[in-house]
Design a protein around this motif. Structure first.
Motif, PDB file in Angstrom:
ATOM      1  N   PHE A 143       0.812  -1.204   0.000  1.00 51.52           N
ATOM      2  CA  PHE A 143       0.000   0.000   0.000  1.00 51.52           C
ATOM      3  C   PHE A 143       0.853   1.265   0.000  1.00 51.52           C
ATOM      4  O   PHE A 143       0.350   2.338  -0.227  1.00 51.52           O
ATOM      5  CB  PHE A 143      -0.955  -0.009   1.190  1.00 51.52           C
ATOM      6  N   ALA A 144       2.169   1.131   0.248  1.00 55.28           N
ATOM      7  CA  ALA A 144       3.059   2.285   0.307  1.00 55.28           C
ATOM      8  C   ALA A 144       3.783   2.524  -1.011  1.00 55.28           C
ATOM      9  O   ALA A 144       4.569   3.433  -1.124  1.00 55.28           O
ATOM     10  CB  ALA A 144       4.069   2.080   1.434  1.00 55.28           C
ATOM     11  N   ILE A 145       3.521   1.728  -2.020  1.00 49.28           N
ATOM     12  CA  ILE A 145       4.193   1.846  -3.304  1.00 49.28           C
ATOM     13  C   ILE A 145       3.718   3.102  -4.026  1.00 49.28           C
ATOM     14  O   ILE A 145       2.546   3.431  -4.017  1.00 49.28           O
ATOM     15  CB  ILE A 145       3.927   0.593  -4.168  1.00 49.28           C
ATOM     16  N   SER A 202     -11.836  -4.014 -12.336  1.00 51.19           N
ATOM     17  CA  SER A 202     -13.040  -3.191 -12.402  1.00 51.19           C
ATOM     18  C   SER A 202     -13.823  -3.467 -13.676  1.00 51.19           C
ATOM     19  O   SER A 202     -13.257  -3.710 -14.728  1.00 51.19           O
ATOM     20  CB  SER A 202     -12.644  -1.709 -12.345  1.00 51.19           C
ATOM     21  N   ARG A 203     -15.139  -3.384 -13.575  1.00 53.76           N
ATOM     22  CA  ARG A 203     -15.998  -3.613 -14.743  1.00 53.76           C
ATOM     23  C   ARG A 203     -16.381  -2.312 -15.437  1.00 53.76           C
ATOM     24  O   ARG A 203     -17.065  -2.325 -16.453  1.00 53.76           O
ATOM     25  CB  ARG A 203     -17.262  -4.355 -14.322  1.00 53.76           C
ATOM     26  N   SER A 204     -15.975  -1.178 -14.874  1.00 50.49           N
ATOM     27  CA  SER A 204     -16.319   0.105 -15.480  1.00 50.49           C
ATOM     28  C   SER A 204     -15.148   1.067 -15.303  1.00 50.49           C
ATOM     29  O   SER A 204     -14.278   0.869 -14.461  1.00 50.49           O
ATOM     30  CB  SER A 204     -17.580   0.684 -14.841  1.00 50.49           C
ATOM     31  N   SER A 235      -7.026   0.844  -3.417  1.00 52.07           N
ATOM     32  CA  SER A 235      -7.326  -0.587  -3.453  1.00 52.07           C
ATOM     33  C   SER A 235      -6.098  -1.466  -3.211  1.00 52.07           C
ATOM     34  O   SER A 235      -6.238  -2.634  -2.883  1.00 52.07           O
ATOM     35  CB  SER A 235      -7.928  -0.961  -4.815  1.00 52.07           C
ATOM     36  N   GLY A 236      -4.906  -0.909  -3.408  1.00 51.21           N
ATOM     37  CA  GLY A 236      -3.689  -1.702  -3.290  1.00 51.21           C
ATOM     38  C   GLY A 236      -3.302  -2.389  -4.592  1.00 51.21           C
ATOM     39  O   GLY A 236      -2.257  -3.017  -4.673  1.00 51.21           O
ATOM     40  N   TYR A 237      -4.126  -2.261  -5.624  1.00 47.09           N
ATOM     41  CA  TYR A 237      -3.826  -2.879  -6.918  1.00 47.09           C
ATOM     42  C   TYR A 237      -2.675  -2.168  -7.608  1.00 47.09           C
ATOM     43  O   TYR A 237      -2.482  -0.968  -7.435  1.00 47.09           O
ATOM     44  CB  TYR A 237      -5.043  -2.831  -7.849  1.00 47.09           C
ATOM     45  N   CYS A 238      -1.957  -2.908  -8.432  1.00 50.24           N
ATOM     46  CA  CYS A 238      -0.892  -2.341  -9.258  1.00 50.24           C
ATOM     47  C   CYS A 238      -1.247  -2.353 -10.737  1.00 50.24           C
ATOM     48  O   CYS A 238      -0.730  -1.553 -11.498  1.00 50.24           O
ATOM     49  CB  CYS A 238       0.412  -3.124  -9.068  1.00 50.24           C
ATOM     50  N   LYS A 239      -2.128  -3.243 -11.163  1.00 54.08           N
ATOM     51  CA  LYS A 239      -2.462  -3.385 -12.584  1.00 54.08           C
ATOM     52  C   LYS A 239      -3.702  -2.560 -12.929  1.00 54.08           C
ATOM     53  O   LYS A 239      -4.761  -2.751 -12.345  1.00 54.08           O
ATOM     54  CB  LYS A 239      -2.719  -4.852 -12.932  1.00 54.08           C
TER      55      LYS A 239
END
Length: 109
Positions: free
Chosen positions: A22-24, A48-50, A75-79
């Motif tokens: 989460f710190a990236i 995500s769908r939208s 969200s913590g996602y990278c992609k």
């Protein structure tokens, strides 16, 4: 769970880097090396769908210019998938961009 157990668990998690996700830094310089202004820009995490909101809002990204955007949505996602809408109405989607590793992203003619 005792305080000592909780502290040891927190230390173990940070040692394995789970807490670091989460710190990236998710700031990406978007370079518009095309002949057209980008009038809308969206970045939505891969799951995500939208599309989320237009990141540029009332602004545009003129041809030949760049802007630094913080892609972090908490969200913590990278992609993330990117959608650029150009002044001529053309839409260009680029899928699966790793914003945790990406410092710059180029749109070119």
């Amino acid at each position: 769970m005792t305080r000592l157990s909780a502290a040891l668990l927190a230390l173990a998690i940070s040692a394995f880097g789970v807490g670091d996700a989460f710190a990236i830094d998710r700031r990406v310089r978007i370079n518009n090396y095309t002949s057209y202004d980008i009038v809308e820009f969206y970045a939505s995490n891969k799951g995500s769908r939208s599309w989320e909101e237009d990141i540029l809002g009332r602004n545009i990204l003129p041809a030949g210019n760049s802007v630094v955007i913080n892609i972090d949505d908490g969200s913590g996602y990278c992609k993330y998938d990117f959608l650029a809408v150009f002044e001529d109405g053309e839409e260009l989607v680029k899928y699966d961009n790793n914003v945790c590793e990406l410092a710059q992203f180029n749109y070119t003619d």
